[in-house]
Structures are given as C-alpha cells and as structure tokens.
Design an enzyme around this catalytic site. Structure first.
Site, PDB file in Angstrom:
ATOM      1  CG  HIS A 297      -5.385  -2.150  -0.612  1.00  0.00           C
ATOM      2  ND1 HIS A 297      -4.771  -1.522  -1.665  1.00  0.00           N
ATOM      3  CD2 HIS A 297      -4.838  -1.628   0.515  1.00  0.00           C
ATOM      4  CE1 HIS A 297      -3.889  -0.658  -1.205  1.00  0.00           C
ATOM      5  NE2 HIS A 297      -3.914  -0.708   0.126  1.00  0.00           N
TER       6      HIS A 297
ATOM      7  CG  ASP B  70      -6.317  -2.773  -4.400  1.00  0.00           C
ATOM      8  OD1 ASP B  70      -7.060  -1.981  -3.798  1.00  0.00           O
ATOM      9  OD2 ASP B  70      -5.087  -2.806  -4.222  1.00  0.00           O
TER      10      ASP B  70
ATOM     11  CB  SER C 298      -0.964  -0.034   1.188  1.00  0.00           C
ATOM     12  OG  SER C 298      -1.952   0.968   1.073  1.00  0.00           O
TER      13      SER C 298
END
Length: 281
Positions: A260, A232, A102
């Site tokens: 994600h 995601d 991320s």
C-alpha cells in the site's frame, strides 16, 4: 524549491511546487495522517523532469498547515476535498491533473465528482471506491486488522508516534519486498519534527463525513488511471479493480508484489505512467 503557505478554502495550507509553472500542472493528494513529505522530493522531481509542474501540500493537521485541538478536528472529509480545489486556486490553476494515494485517492475521486470542471485527469493509487459500488470487496488482511487493533500510541511522546508509524508503514509495505527500517525511521522522525503539532495527527482518525449526497463514481468523466499493488494489505487489489471498473474507460495498472503506497522500487514505473497519462488534456 521553497515551501509556500497559501490560503485555501479559508484556511492556511503549506505547499511546495516543482518544475516549470508553464508546464501541465499535477496536484498530488496524500492520504490521511501523512504530510506532503510522503510524496518524496525525488519522486516529485522525476515528474517535473518529465515536463510537469508538480504541487504537493500538507493536509490540515499535518506538516506546517493549520492545526486543530487534538481529538477535535474542526473539519470534515468534504473540507479536505475542497482544500484540494483551494490549492489549485492558490496557484491560479483552472484545471489540473490530480494524483491521489490511499485516502488521497478517495479525495481525488470526490474532487472529480464535486469539482468536475477542475480535473483534467485522475491517477488513483492504492485506493478504494470513495462512493458505494455494486459489489462486495474483500476486507483488509488478518495481519492488518490485528496490528491496528493492538496499536497503542502515546500522543504526547514523539518517539512513540515515530515507532507506531514505523510499524504501520512496515505492515503497509506488504511483506513481499525488502523494507529499509532505519531509513524509514529517520524519515518518519524528520516528518514528525517538522509537524507543527504531531499530537493533532490523531484527528485524522476522527474526521467526520460531510453527509453530502453525490452522483455515483460512474459520473466521473476525467480520463482515469488506477494503480494498485498486488500485496496491498489495507485494500486488496480487488478494490483497485472496482474503481477501474466503475469509472468509465478507466485503466488499471497492477504492480506485482507492491503493498500500500508508493515503493521506491516502483517510482520509474509510476512516474512514467503518470507522465504518459497526463498527456490527456
């Protein structure tokens, strides 16, 4: 393994290492608003058993690292990048393999730009280009935007923070796989209880950019592996493709149905891919 407080980039960060210090080192860089516990201990041990020294750490304002007044982060995104280099220094590592997820993937990209000599290889998970690229990228899903817009947290109430993070984590999972709500709630509660000042987690929503001018991502010369889930909701898979297309000779591994972050179901695939990729020197 015991947690270790180190001085990095002029401040104190909480770290933890797994495996043999003589093995090739991997630095794990988590996303914003999340402590090092989000790199699960079992995941770290899987990498260590593959012949790697693994180091995870708490960002500022997470876990047991230095904390700032809520609403007033005394640092920039560039400082968080420099912190990663500082952790390498604290472990006397000249060059390390760097894995980021991320926003941690964005920090890893900038580390490879700002401190190119410190990065052996990059693995970038569930991330987006950290610098501008010459293409349009899709926005987060409507569900993601609606959730974030409606999200309300009482930062004085630990249970409010837990339930907010639980809902956000459920959303990030992508909705294509089963989600263990109670196990996730218990994990988040443990993470919040460990945090020195959980109210300061909100500082990660207000971290300013350092305003630096940088070379493009195409200047990165570290061998790079990009890993991205097809479900995601924050960064649709086109973001991962853009990263892989922009960094020279980068490879892309897509995970069908993954959201994600790092789903336990994908741990064998991801750890095997990381161990294989970090054979580069």
């Amino acid at each position: 393994m015991a947690e270790r407080i180190v001085e990095a980039n002029g401040i104190e960060l909480c770290t933890e290492a797994f495996g043999d210090p003589a093995d090739p080192p991997i630095l794990l860089v988590m996303g914003i608003g999340a402590s090092m516990l989000w790199w699960d201990e079992e995941f770290c041990r899987m990498l260590a058993e593959g012949g790697r020294q693994v180091i995870r750490y708490d960002h500022r304002d997470t876990g047991r690292s230095v904390t700032y007044e809520p609403g007033h982060p005394g640092y920039t995104g560039g400082d968080l990048v420099a912190d990663a280099a500082g952790v390498l220094d604290a472990y006397s590592i000249d060059r390390g393999h760097v894995v980021g997820v991320s926003a941690g993937g964005a920090f890893a990209q900038l580390l490879a730009v700002d401190y190119a000599e410190r990065v052996r290889t990059l693995v970038l998970i569930s991330t987006s280009p950290a610098l501008s690229v010459d293409r349009d990228l899709p926005a987060p899903t409507d569900e993601f935007v609606q959730f974030v817009s409606a999200m309300s947290v009482d930062w004085s109430d630990a249970e409010s923070v837990v339930e907010s993070q639980l809902g956000y984590t459920r959303l990030l999972a992508g909705g294509h796989r089963s989600f263990d709500e109670e196990a996730t709630r218990q994990f988040i509660r443990r993470d919040i209880e460990r945090t020195m000042n959980f109210s300061a987690l909100q500082n990660h929503d207000a971290i300013p950019d350092d305003g630096r001018s940088r070379p493009p991502l195409s200047s990165i010369n570290a061998p790079t592996l990009v890993i991205h889930g097809t479900a995601d909701p924050m960064f649709p898979v086109e973001h991962g493709k853009a990263v892989a297309d922009t960094i020279p000779n980068a490879r892309l591994l897509t995970l069908r149905g993954a959201g994600h972050g790092i789903d336990r179901a994908d741990w064998p695939t991801i750890t095997d891919a990381i161990i294989d990729h970090t054979r580069f020197d």
